[in-house]
Design a protein around this motif. Sequence first.
Motif, PDB file in Angstrom:
ATOM      1  N   LEU A  68       0.782  -1.242   0.158  1.00  0.00           N
ATOM      2  CA  LEU A  68       0.220  -0.089   0.012  1.00  0.00           C
ATOM      3  C   LEU A  68       1.157   0.705   0.386  1.00  0.00           C
ATOM      4  N   LEU A  69       2.129   0.666   0.877  1.00  0.00           N
ATOM      5  CA  LEU A  69       2.865   2.348   0.710  1.00  0.00           C
ATOM      6  C   LEU A  69       3.678   2.493  -0.467  1.00  0.00           C
ATOM      7  N   LYS A  70       3.972   1.655  -1.563  1.00  0.00           N
ATOM      8  CA  LYS A  70       4.773   1.787  -2.481  1.00  0.00           C
ATOM      9  C   LYS A  70       3.734   2.239  -3.447  1.00  0.00           C
ATOM     10  N   ALA A  71       2.509   1.679  -3.554  1.00  0.00           N
ATOM     11  CA  ALA A  71       1.170   2.692  -4.673  1.00  0.00           C
ATOM     12  C   ALA A  71       0.557   3.221  -3.945  1.00  0.00           C
ATOM     13  N   PHE A  72       1.125   4.115  -3.649  1.00  0.00           N
ATOM     14  CA  PHE A  72       1.525   5.965  -3.202  1.00  0.00           C
ATOM     15  C   PHE A  72       2.914   6.697  -3.311  1.00  0.00           C
ATOM     16  N   SER A  73       3.860   5.999  -3.594  1.00  0.00           N
ATOM     17  CA  SER A  73       4.755   6.872  -3.780  1.00  0.00           C
ATOM     18  C   SER A  73       5.980   6.241  -4.303  1.00  0.00           C
ATOM     19  N   THR A  74       7.253   6.273  -4.769  1.00  0.00           N
ATOM     20  CA  THR A  74       7.408   6.391  -6.100  1.00  0.00           C
ATOM     21  C   THR A  74       9.024   6.379  -5.912  1.00  0.00           C
ATOM     22  N   GLY A  75       9.425   5.114  -6.861  1.00  0.00           N
ATOM     23  CA  GLY A  75      11.150   4.825  -6.407  1.00  0.00           C
ATOM     24  C   GLY A  75      11.887   4.474  -4.749  1.00  0.00           C
ATOM     25  N   ASN A  76      12.844   4.541  -4.663  1.00  0.00           N
ATOM     26  CA  ASN A  76      12.949   3.625  -3.406  1.00  0.00           C
ATOM     27  C   ASN A  76      13.044   4.230  -2.484  1.00  0.00           C
ATOM     28  N   GLU A  77      13.051   5.702  -2.492  1.00  0.00           N
ATOM     29  CA  GLU A  77      13.057   6.431  -1.729  1.00  0.00           C
ATOM     30  C   GLU A  77      11.601   7.046  -1.054  1.00  0.00           C
ATOM     31  N   ASN A 127       0.466   6.955  -9.465  1.00  0.00           N
ATOM     32  CA  ASN A 127       0.760   5.101 -10.279  1.00  0.00           C
ATOM     33  C   ASN A 127      -0.736   5.143 -10.496  1.00  0.00           C
ATOM     34  N   PHE A 128      -1.801   5.066  -9.540  1.00  0.00           N
ATOM     35  CA  PHE A 128      -2.345   4.808 -10.605  1.00  0.00           C
ATOM     36  C   PHE A 128      -3.781   5.344 -11.629  1.00  0.00           C
ATOM     37  N   LYS A 129      -2.896   6.967 -11.686  1.00  0.00           N
ATOM     38  CA  LYS A 129      -3.304   7.144 -12.450  1.00  0.00           C
ATOM     39  C   LYS A 129      -2.426   6.786 -14.507  1.00  0.00           C
ATOM     40  N   GLN A 130      -1.178   6.163 -14.198  1.00  0.00           N
ATOM     41  CA  GLN A 130      -0.400   6.183 -14.663  1.00  0.00           C
ATOM     42  C   GLN A 130      -0.348   4.489 -15.567  1.00  0.00           C
ATOM     43  N   ILE A 131      -0.870   3.239 -14.986  1.00  0.00           N
ATOM     44  CA  ILE A 131      -1.668   2.351 -15.560  1.00  0.00           C
ATOM     45  C   ILE A 131      -2.761   2.216 -15.736  1.00  0.00           C
ATOM     46  N   LEU A 132      -3.901   3.073 -15.016  1.00  0.00           N
ATOM     47  CA  LEU A 132      -5.264   2.928 -16.017  1.00  0.00           C
ATOM     48  C   LEU A 132      -5.093   3.691 -16.979  1.00  0.00           C
ATOM     49  N   GLN A 133      -4.464   4.988 -17.334  1.00  0.00           N
ATOM     50  CA  GLN A 133      -3.560   4.789 -18.595  1.00  0.00           C
ATOM     51  C   GLN A 133      -2.369   3.789 -20.161  1.00  0.00           C
ATOM     52  N   ASN A 134      -2.611   2.809 -19.416  1.00  0.00           N
ATOM     53  CA  ASN A 134      -1.434   1.874 -19.645  1.00  0.00           C
ATOM     54  C   ASN A 134      -2.372   0.882 -20.695  1.00  0.00           C
ATOM     55  N   GLU A 135      -2.177   0.818 -21.813  1.00  0.00           N
ATOM     56  CA  GLU A 135      -2.728   0.523 -22.644  1.00  0.00           C
ATOM     57  C   GLU A 135      -2.476  -1.325 -22.625  1.00  0.00           C
ATOM     58  N   ALA A 136      -0.900  -2.048 -21.951  1.00  0.00           N
ATOM     59  CA  ALA A 136      -0.891  -2.784 -21.958  1.00  0.00           C
ATOM     60  C   ALA A 136      -1.958  -3.602 -20.279  1.00  0.00           C
ATOM     61  N   PHE A 137      -2.315  -2.280 -19.550  1.00  0.00           N
ATOM     62  CA  PHE A 137      -3.425  -3.037 -18.222  1.00  0.00           C
ATOM     63  C   PHE A 137      -4.174  -2.756 -18.793  1.00  0.00           C
ATOM     64  N   ARG A 138      -4.419  -2.022 -19.759  1.00  0.00           N
ATOM     65  CA  ARG A 138      -6.157  -2.707 -20.198  1.00  0.00           C
ATOM     66  C   ARG A 138      -6.507  -4.127 -20.792  1.00  0.00           C
ATOM     67  N   ILE A 139      -5.288  -3.983 -22.048  1.00  0.00           N
ATOM     68  CA  ILE A 139      -5.737  -5.407 -22.557  1.00  0.00           C
ATOM     69  C   ILE A 139      -5.932  -6.510 -21.674  1.00  0.00           C
ATOM     70  N   ALA A 140      -4.452  -6.526 -20.473  1.00  0.00           N
ATOM     71  CA  ALA A 140      -4.682  -7.641 -19.349  1.00  0.00           C
ATOM     72  C   ALA A 140      -6.366  -7.859 -18.889  1.00  0.00           C
ATOM     73  N   THR A 141      -6.521  -5.777 -18.153  1.00  0.00           N
ATOM     74  CA  THR A 141      -7.750  -5.836 -17.172  1.00  0.00           C
ATOM     75  C   THR A 141      -9.491  -6.868 -18.302  1.00  0.00           C
ATOM     76  N   LYS A 142      -8.627  -6.336 -19.460  1.00  0.00           N
ATOM     77  CA  LYS A 142      -9.923  -6.914 -20.331  1.00  0.00           C
ATOM     78  C   LYS A 142      -9.917  -8.614 -20.898  1.00  0.00           C
ATOM     79  N   ASN A 143      -9.096  -8.936 -21.147  1.00  0.00           N
ATOM     80  CA  ASN A 143      -9.046  -9.841 -21.158  1.00  0.00           C
ATOM     81  C   ASN A 143      -8.861 -11.473 -20.234  1.00  0.00           C
ATOM     82  N   THR A 144      -8.699 -10.871 -18.759  1.00  0.00           N
ATOM     83  CA  THR A 144      -8.877 -11.279 -17.218  1.00  0.00           C
ATOM     84  C   THR A 144     -10.084 -11.614 -16.977  1.00  0.00           C
ATOM     85  N   GLY A 145     -10.867 -10.243 -17.133  1.00  0.00           N
ATOM     86  CA  GLY A 145     -12.792 -10.176 -17.349  1.00  0.00           C
ATOM     87  C   GLY A 145     -12.968 -11.189 -17.603  1.00  0.00           C
ATOM     88  N   ARG A 146     -12.766 -11.010 -19.379  1.00  0.00           N
ATOM     89  CA  ARG A 146     -13.396 -11.806 -20.455  1.00  0.00           C
ATOM     90  C   ARG A 146     -13.340 -13.369 -20.223  1.00  0.00           C
TER      91      ARG A 146
END
Length: 281
Positions: A30-39, A47-66
């Motif tokens: 949970l802490l890593k999900a709201f932070s960046t890097g090792n710092e 981070n959530f905005k980046q992965i929701l805009q990620n094409e690979a994430f959308r494809i993987a989510t769609k395939n898993t749901g299907r």
Amino acid sequence: MRNNRSGYLFILLSLAGVSVFLMLPYLDILLKAFSTGNEGVSIGLDNFKQILQNEAFRIATKNTGRFIAVCIPLLLILSLAISIYIYENPKLGSMVKTSFLIPMAIPVTSVVLMWRFLFDDNGILNGILCSLGISTVSWMNGSAAFWILVGSYIWKNLGYNIILWLAALATIDPQVQSAAKLDGASGFQRLVRITLPSVKNGTFIVVVLAILNSFKVFREVYLVAGDYPHDSIYMIQHLFNNWFRELELNKLAAGAVIDSVVLIILILILQKCWKKGGTKL
């Protein structure tokens, strides 16, 4: 009081183990999900905005749901039908049950070899097509790959679900079935009026376990098709594995949080539906 203290002590030890090996690592996620890097610098929801805009994430989510939407109903209905047959025909059922349990004992590497022998470009199926004068098919690099995955998953997990359904069917009082037969109830009437209502309590557990296991369909596809399989079978697990390999741990943590939230919401919805249907959980 002594018994109560012993009980609390056992619970405390178990809770401590769960906290150390499960809860604390998840808090770190949970802490890593709201932070960046090792710092560990907090960046909010970036981070959530980046992965929701990620094409690979959308494809993987769609395939898993299907995959879940197609595979889980087929698996549950087929395993329930077979388990009812085994329950009503115990002599023949034991042989049937053993045959469906065999795939659970087969190692993953053997399953992968079978996949390659059957569905490779130079595999058995294409060899049969060539002998019949029919053009070959790239099974794992086309739309057929998804249905091959569905069939393989059902074949591999059918026995496990049959055992779960049989455990639910074992709670039915045999005297109730006998009384229904004496009253002249047909097999279909006993199924609708006695068998299916009696397994409602167990159905919730079977459905939840089937959904949880469906998120783990990864090893066979990964070993056969590698890191980047055909788009139709590119699952969430592939994406997570690629992020881990590239050390994008913050994206991986955010994706794991989204995955957990979706699963929790799905289970809560199922539980609410069961309660509305009058089932006591």
